[in-house]
Design a protein around this motif. Structure first.
Motif, short mmCIF file in Angstrom:
data_model
loop_
_atom_site.label_atom_id
_atom_site.label_comp_id
_atom_site.label_asym_id
_atom_site.label_seq_id
_atom_site.Cartn_x
_atom_site.Cartn_y
_atom_site.Cartn_z
N GLU A 109 49.85 47.73 37.49
CA GLU A 109 48.92 47.22 36.47
C GLU A 109 47.79 46.44 37.14
OE1 GLU A 109 50.78 44.75 33.55
OE2 GLU A 109 51.88 46.40 32.63
N PHE A 110 46.65 46.39 36.43
CA PHE A 110 45.56 45.52 36.83
C PHE A 110 46.03 44.08 36.61
CE2 PHE A 110 41.50 43.35 36.46
CZ PHE A 110 40.65 44.08 37.27
N ARG A 111 45.59 43.16 37.43
CA ARG A 111 45.95 41.75 37.25
C ARG A 111 44.72 40.86 37.28
NH1 ARG A 111 49.46 42.73 35.19
NH2 ARG A 111 51.66 42.32 35.48
N CYS A 112 44.53 40.12 36.20
CA CYS A 112 43.53 39.06 36.17
C CYS A 112 44.27 37.77 35.88
CB CYS A 112 42.50 39.35 35.07
SG CYS A 112 41.31 38.01 34.87
N ILE A 113 44.52 36.98 36.90
CA ILE A 113 45.21 35.69 36.73
C ILE A 113 44.69 34.70 37.77
CG2 ILE A 113 47.43 36.47 35.71
CD1 ILE A 113 48.57 36.51 38.58
N TRP A 114 44.92 33.42 37.50
CA TRP A 114 44.64 32.41 38.51
C TRP A 114 45.75 32.44 39.54
CZ3 TRP A 114 40.38 29.31 39.02
CH2 TRP A 114 39.47 29.35 37.96
N PRO A 139 40.98 32.71 41.08
CA PRO A 139 41.55 33.85 40.36
C PRO A 139 41.43 35.18 41.10
CG PRO A 139 39.43 33.29 39.41
CD PRO A 139 39.67 32.32 40.52
N SER A 141 41.34 39.54 40.34
CA SER A 141 40.98 40.52 39.32
C SER A 141 40.93 41.88 39.97
CB SER A 141 39.62 40.14 38.74
OG SER A 141 39.17 41.13 37.84
N LYS A 206 34.29 33.18 41.33
CA LYS A 206 34.74 32.94 39.96
C LYS A 206 35.38 31.56 39.83
CE LYS A 206 35.53 37.75 38.58
NZ LYS A 206 36.52 38.77 38.25
N ILE A 212 34.25 26.28 34.35
CA ILE A 212 34.87 27.59 34.16
C ILE A 212 36.26 27.65 34.79
CG2 ILE A 212 32.75 28.92 33.81
CD1 ILE A 212 32.98 29.71 36.83
#
Lengths: 233, 736
Positions: A109-114, A139, A141, A206, A212
Motif C-alpha cells: 500500500e501507499f503510505r502517508c504518515i509521520w 512525514p 509519502s 513537508k 503544518i
C-alpha cells in the motif's frame, strides 16, 4: 546559497521544496527543467518528490535517461551536493549515484504518515545541524520506499557510516514494527561514499514549519546551508 | 423511418423525448445528431429531473465573484486577492462496474472541472458509500475505489484531505463515489469556458481520443444500470501523469494573451464540452471531426464525438496567436490540435473530410427537457417516522461493552487505515490533517486559512428528506465551525434513486427544499452542484444521499481548534444542550439503532436557529483562543464523541454523571446541534459568558485527564481498550 531544483514532468514536490529553502530559509532557489543539458551556477541540487514521467515502468527508471541527469552526474562527480527526496532518491539509485534499489512497500500500500527518524550519522553535509541519535519528525509519502541492496553493499554502507537516517520510534529505538515499508535495517536515508550525494524517502520539505505539523525537515536544508558556508570560509 | 426502440434505449432517450426532438428540428435527426441529443439530454448532462428544483437554491452572497451557472462553478472571494471555487462530482456507476478506474477517473474529472476555471487545485475530498463490508464483493469495491483514489490523487500532487465513508446495505449493488476538488485563484485570474469572438479557434489538448467511455453519460450515468453490468467498455481509463502535465500546461497557457477560454472534456466528451462552450459564447461552432487525433483506426464521427477518453481539454484561442500556445504545449510534450472554430450563427456544424455531415441549432441541443413534479409523502414513511423508539429493548450487554462495540463499528471506527493511503501533505498547506471534523489548510502569503468538509447521513435523509438534508447542511457547517472556520459556501452532490418514481420525486423535492431552507438560514450560497440519479440496488432505490460539501474561512489560521482533548484538568463542556445525556427521541435514524437493532426508524429533528447560535458561540470561543479542543457530536452520539476526543488526544476523561436507565439512548442518541469542547479551568467563565451572550445552552460535563474513560460510577474503561476498539475497528470489520 543557490539551490537548483530539478523538475521532471510529473514532479510535484518542486514548489514545496522551493518554499522550504527559499520561502522559509531565505536561500536562492531556481527550477531546472528536465530537458536542460547544462546546469547553471548552483551550490546544491535537489531532486524533489513526485512521479517523474508517471513512473509507470519503475520509479525513476525513465528519469535517469533525461538530459538533466547527465549534468547532475557531472555536478556530483565534482563534489557538488545533491539531495534526492523520495522520487529523487529513486532517481539517484536508478542513475547509479547511490547504491541499492527502492522496491514496492512490503504491505503493497501507499503510505502517508509521520515518521520518526534516528540520525545515525550527524557528520554529513546533510545532517551536521543534528546531533547523533537525535530523532527527526518528518512525514513519508510513497508506495515504493522499501530500500534493498545486496548483503555486501548493506555491510559496506553500515561499516562506512553511509546510513544516515533510520525509521525509529520517537525515542530513537529502531525495531521492525516501526518500519513503514519493509526497508532493510529500517533504512530511510543514505549517502554515497564521498558524502556529497544523499537520498532519503521522507520529505523534509513537508516538515518545514510548525504550522503544518513540524519543522524538523529544516535540519536537512540548514545543514546543507551550513556546510556551504563552511566551504566558503 | 421511425427510430427503433433499441436505438433509443442505447442512448437512454424516451419516445416522448424523441418526438420533442423531431418537433424542435422540424425533421428526423440524423444518427449522429441523435447521439448528441442522447448525451446532452441525458440526466447527467441535462439535469432533466433536477434543473427546476436546483433553481430554488440560494446562490447569492457578497463573497460571490462569479455566479453559479455562469461558469462551471461559482467563485468565492476569500480576501487578500485570493478566491476559491469548488465542486463535487459523482462517479457512482463507473465505480460499480470497474471500481479502480471508475474512482480514479472520478477524481481526474473533478480536478479538470476546477483547473478549467484557471484555479490551481489545492485539495481533494471524497465521499464514499458502500454496502456492509462483510462480503467479498463489497470489499472488492471498497479496495478498488480506495486504490483508484490513492493511485490517481497521489500521482498528481494534490492533497487528499478529507471526506467520509459510510456503509449501509442500501448501497450494496450501487456504491457512491463522489469526489470534491477545491481550487485557488490568485488575483482574480479566473478562466472562462467560452470564446470571445467569432473566428476564435477551438484547440483540443492532451490525450488522443479512443473508444473508451462511449455512452458513459447517457448509459451508465443516466438510467438504472444493474442490467447493464457488462458495460465495462463505458468506463474510462485514467492517466494521472498526463493530467498532472495538463494542469501545469493549461495554467501556464492561461497566461498567454491569445488564450481566451478553457473547458474540460468530461461526461459526453467533445460533444458536451464544445457545444456548451458555443452556448456560453452565444455563437455557432464549426467542428472538423477528422482533425481529432485518435488512438485507434476506423473510429466513426459518432464515436469521436461521444468518446469520454480522459485527460483532454478544449481551449478557445484568438486566431493568429496560436503559435506560442503550440510552443508551450510542445514544451510539455502535449499534443494540441485545432479542431474547429467558433463562428457567427446558431448551429454546430460538424465536418468530416471537408463535408458537412450535420448542422444543428446549439440551443436545441443544450435545452434539455425539464420535468416538474410535486412530491407526495408515501404512507410507509409516516409509519417509519411514527415508530415507537422505546419499544427497542435495552441491550443485555454492559454500557461499557456497548461503547466499545459502537467505537469499532464500520461507520464510526477511525478512518486512518484508509487515509494513510492518500497523500494529505503535498503542497504543504495542511494545518489540520484528516481524522478530525474538517481539514484546515493555510493559504500561503496570507494569514487566512480555509476549512473543508463533506457530510450527509443517508439514513436520516431517508427518514425525512427535508429535515435530513437540512441536517446535512447543518453538520457540514458544524464540522467547519468546530475548527473555528466560518462557513462561506456550499456545494452539493445529489445521489438519488430512479427519478421517474413517485417516492424518489418526493425525496428530491423535499431534499432540495431542506437544503435551500438550511443554506438560507446560514446565509451562505450553494455555488455548484452535481446530480446522479438512478442509483438502485436490486431494484430498490438507495437512501436519498444529498452530499453537502462545505467551505469555511478562518481569518487567522493560527487560531484554529482540533478534536482531541489536550491537557490534564481541562474542563469538558457540552454546547447546545443543558443535559449531558440524550433522550429516546435522539435514537431516530441513529447509528446505534441501525447497527445494534437493525432498524432505520424515527423522526429526525433539527432546531436550525439553535444550531446556528451554537456554531457561532463555538467559533467565537475558538477565535478568542479560549478553547483547547472542539468536536462535533454526530454518529454514535455523545459517548462516542467523548471517546473520540480522548483517543485522538491520547488522554482520558471523567464524565460526572452516569447515563440514565435508558442508557443506550443517553449515550448513543444523535440529537443535533451539540458540540463537545474542552477548556482550561481559567477560561471557563469567559466561555460561559459567550454561550450566554449567544443564548446557547451549555453544561459542564466533566474533565480531561488520566488513562481511563469514565461515566459517573457505572462505566470505566481503560483508554487503551477504547483506543484499540476505535483505531483497529475498521481493519477488523473489513478483513476476515
Amino acid at each position: 546559497m543557490k539551490f537548483g531544483i530539478v523538475v521532471f514532468p510529473g514532479t510535484w514536490s518542486e514548489k514545496d521544496t522551493h518554499h522550504a529553502v527559499n520561502g522559509v530559509l531565505g536561500q536562492d532557489a531556481e527550477y531546472i527543467w528536465h530537458g536542460d543539458e547544462v546546469l547553471g551556477q548552483y551550490d546544491a541540487i535537489i531532486i524533489p518528490g513526485g512521479f517523474s514521467y508517471g513512473d509507470y515502468l519503475r520509479s525513476g527508471a525513465i528519469a535517469r535517461f533525461s538530459p538533466v541527469m547527465e549534468a547532475v552526474q557531472h555536478f556530483a562527480d565534482k563534489g557538488g551536493p545533491v539531495l534526492g527526496i523520495c522520487n529523487g532518491f529513486q532517481v539517484l539509485c536508478e542513475s547509479g549515484l547511490l547504491p541499492g534499489v527502492l522496491m514496492r512497500n512490503d504491505h503493497l500500500e501507499f503510505r502517508c504518515i509521520w515518521t520518526d527518524l534516528k540520525v545515525e550519522n550527524a557528520s554529513t553535509m546533510f545532517t551536521s545541524k543534528a546531533t547523533a541519535s537525535e530523532t527527526l519528525h518528518i512525514p513519508i509519502s510513497h508506495g515504493e520506499g522499501n530500500y534493498q541492496a545486496d548483503e555486501a553493499t548493506v555491510d559496506r554502507l553500515e561499516g562506512n557510516g553511509q546510513i544516515v537516517l533510520r525509521y525509529s520510534d520517537s525515542s530513537g529505538n529502531v525495531s521492525p514494527d516501526i518500519n513503514p515499508n519493509g526497508s532493510i535495517n529500517n533504512i530511510a536515508g543514505i549517502v554515497n561514499e564521498r558524502g556529497n550525494v544523499m537520498g532519503m524517502m521522507p520529505h523534509p520539505e513537508k516538515a518545514s514549519e510548525k504550522l503544518i505539523g513540524g519543522d524538523d525537515g529544516n535540519v536537512i536544508f540548514s545543514s546543507m546551508i551550513e556546510s556551504f558556508a563552511a566551504s566558503l570560509a | 423511418m421511425p427510430v427503433s426502440q433499441e436505438t433509443l434505449d442505447e442512448i437512454a432517450l424516451s419516445r416522448d423525448e424523441y418526438e420533442a426532438i423531431v418537433d424542435r428540428l422540424g425533421r428526423e435527426p440524423e444518427p449522429l445528431e441523435l447521439g448528441l441529443f442522447g448525451a446532452l439530454w441525458s440526466e447527467h448532462c441535462g439535469y432533466k429531473h433536477t434543473k427546476a428544483l436546483l433553481r430554488t437554491l440560494p446562490s447569492s452572497s457578497e463573497r460571490l465573484l462569479v455566479a453559479p451557472g455562469a461558469e462551471n462553478a461559482g467563485v468565492i472571494d476569500l480576501g487578500d486577492g485570493l478566491s476559491v471555487c469548488f465542486k463535487i462530482e459523482s462517479h457512482n456507476h463507473p465505480s460499480a462496474v470497474e471500481p479502480f478506474e471508475g474512482a480514479a477517473t472520478g477524481v481526474g474529472g473533478i480536478i479538470r472541472d476546477i483547473f478549467a476555471m484557471g484555479a490551481r487545485p489545492i485539495a481533494l475530498l471524497n465521499s464514499l458509500r458502500f454496502g456492509q463490508p462483510d462480503n467479498a464483493r463489497t470489499r472488492y469495491l471498497l479496495n478498488g475505489v480506495i486504490g483508484g483514489i490513492s493511485s490517481y490523487g497521489n500521482c498528481i500532487g494534490i492533497p487528499n484531505v478529507g471526506g467520509e465513508i459510510f456503509f449501509s446495505d442500501t448501497y450494496k449493488g450501487n456504491p457512491l463515489v463522489n469526489a470534491m476538488c477545491i481550487g485557488l485563484i490568485e488575483n482574480g485570474k479566473m478562466a472562462s469556458a467560452s470564446a470571445k469572438e467569432p473566428g476564435d479557434l477551438l484547440l483540443l489538448v492532451g490525450a488522443d481520443t479512443g473508444r473508451d467511455g462511449i455512452h458513459g453519460a447517457s448509459g451508465l450515468a443516466s438510467r438504472a444500470f444493474e442490467e447493464q453490468a457488462e458495460m465495462r467498455s463505458a468506463v474510462q481509463v485514467g492517466n494521472p501523469f498526463l493530467e498532472k502535465v495538463l494542469i501545469e500546461a493549461c495554467l501556464e497557457a492561461l497566461e498567454l494573451p491569445g488564450v481566451v477560454g478553457l473547458q474540460d472534456c468530461g461526461a459526453a466528451g467533445i460533444t458536451s464540452a464544445a457545444i456548451e462552450m458555443a452556448e456560453r459564447s452565444g455563437m455557432g461552432l464549426k467542428l472538423l471531426i477528422d482533425e481529432v487525433p485518435r488512438r485507434e483506426e476506423g473510429m466513426t464521427p459518432y464515436e469521436v464525438m461521444l468518446s469520454e477518453s480522459q485527460e483532454r481539454m478544449l481551449l478557445a484561442v484568438t486566431p493568429g496567436q496560436e503559435g506560442p500556445v503550440f510552443d508551450l504545449f510542445k514544451k510539455w510534450d502535449l499534443d494540441a490540435t485545432i479542431i474547429g472554430n467558433f463562428e457567427l450563427g446558431e448551429n454546430v456544424r460538424i465536418y468530416d473530410e471537408g463535408v458537412e455531415i450535420t448542422s444543428t441549432p446549439v440551443i436545441t441541443l443544450t435545452d434539455a427537457p425539464e420535468y416538474k413534479f410535486t412530491g407526495v409523502k408515501p404512507e410507509w414513511l409516516t409509519k417509519l417516522q411514527n415508530a415507537d423508539l422505546s419499544a427497542n429493548p435495552i441491550p443485555s450487554e454492559s454500557p461499557a461493552d456497548m461503547l466499545l462495540k459502537m467505537l469499532a463499528s464500520p461507520n464510526i471506527a477511525s478512518r486512518f487505515p484508509i487515509y494513510r493511503q492518500y497523500d494529505y501533505h503535498v503542497q504543504t498547506n495542511t494545518v489540520v490533517e484528516p481524522g478530525g471534523d474538517a481539514a484546515v489548510l493555510r493559504l500561503k502569503g496570507s494569514k487566512r486559512g480555509i476549512a473543508v468538509s463533506t457530510d450527509c447521513n443517508g439514513r436520516i435523509c431517508y427518514l425525512d428528506p427535508e429535515i435530513g438534508t437540512a441536517i446535512a447542511v447543518a453538520e457540514a457547517c458544524r464540522n467547519l465551525s468546530v475548527t473555528g472556520a466560518t462557513p462561506v459556501a456550499l456545494t452539493d452532490g445529489l445521489n438519488f434513486g430512479n427519478p421517474e418514481t413517485a417516492d424518489v420525486q418526493f425525496q428530491l423535492t423535499e431534499s432540495i427544499a431542506g437544503m435551500s431552507r438550511a443554506a438560507k438560514a446560514f446565509e451562505i450560497p450553494i455555488v455548484s452542484g452535481n446530480a446522479s440519479m438512478y442509483n438502485q440496488s436490486q431494484g430498490i432505490d438507495i437512501f436519498p444521499t444529498p452530499i453537502i460539501g462545505s467551505l469555511g474561512l478562518l481569518e487567522d489560521v493560527e487560531k484554529h481548534s482540533t478534536a482531541g482533548f489536550k491537557s490534564d484538568g481541562d474542563v469538558i463542556i457540552l454546547l447546545g444542550t443543558d443535559s449531558t445525556w440524550d433522550d429516546i427521541d435522539g435514537l431516530a435514524g441513529s447509528e446505534y439503532l441501525d447497527y445494534i437493532h437493525g432498524k432505520v426508524e424515527g423522526q429526525p429533528k433539527l432546531d436550525i436557529a439553535l444550531e446556528i447560535r451554537t456554531q457561532a458561540a463555538c467559533r467565537e470561543a475558538i477565535t478568542d483562543e479560549l478553547i483547547a479542543s472542539a468536536h462535533d457530536v454526530s454518529d454514535g452520539g455523545v459517548a462516542v464523541a467523548i471517546a473520540e476526543s480522548a483517543v485522538i488526544g491520547e488522554i482520558g476523561a471523567s464524565i460526572n454523571s452516569a447515563p440514565g436507565e435508558r442508557w443506550d439512548a443517553s449515550m448513543f442518541g444523535e440529537t443535533q446541534s451539540r458540540i463537545i469542547v474542552s477548556v482550561k479551568p481559567e477560561n471557563l467563565a469567559a466561555v460561559k459568558a459567550i454561550t450566554a451572550a449567544n443564548n446557547v445552552p451549555s453544561i459542564v460535563i466533566g474533565y480531561v485527564g488520566g488513562d481511563t474513560l469514565s461515566f459517573g460510577d457505572s462505566i470505566s474503561l481503560p483508554l487503551a481498550d477504547v483506543d484499540d476498539a476505535w483505531k483497529n475497528g475498521f481493519s477488523r470489520a473489513t478483513s476476515d
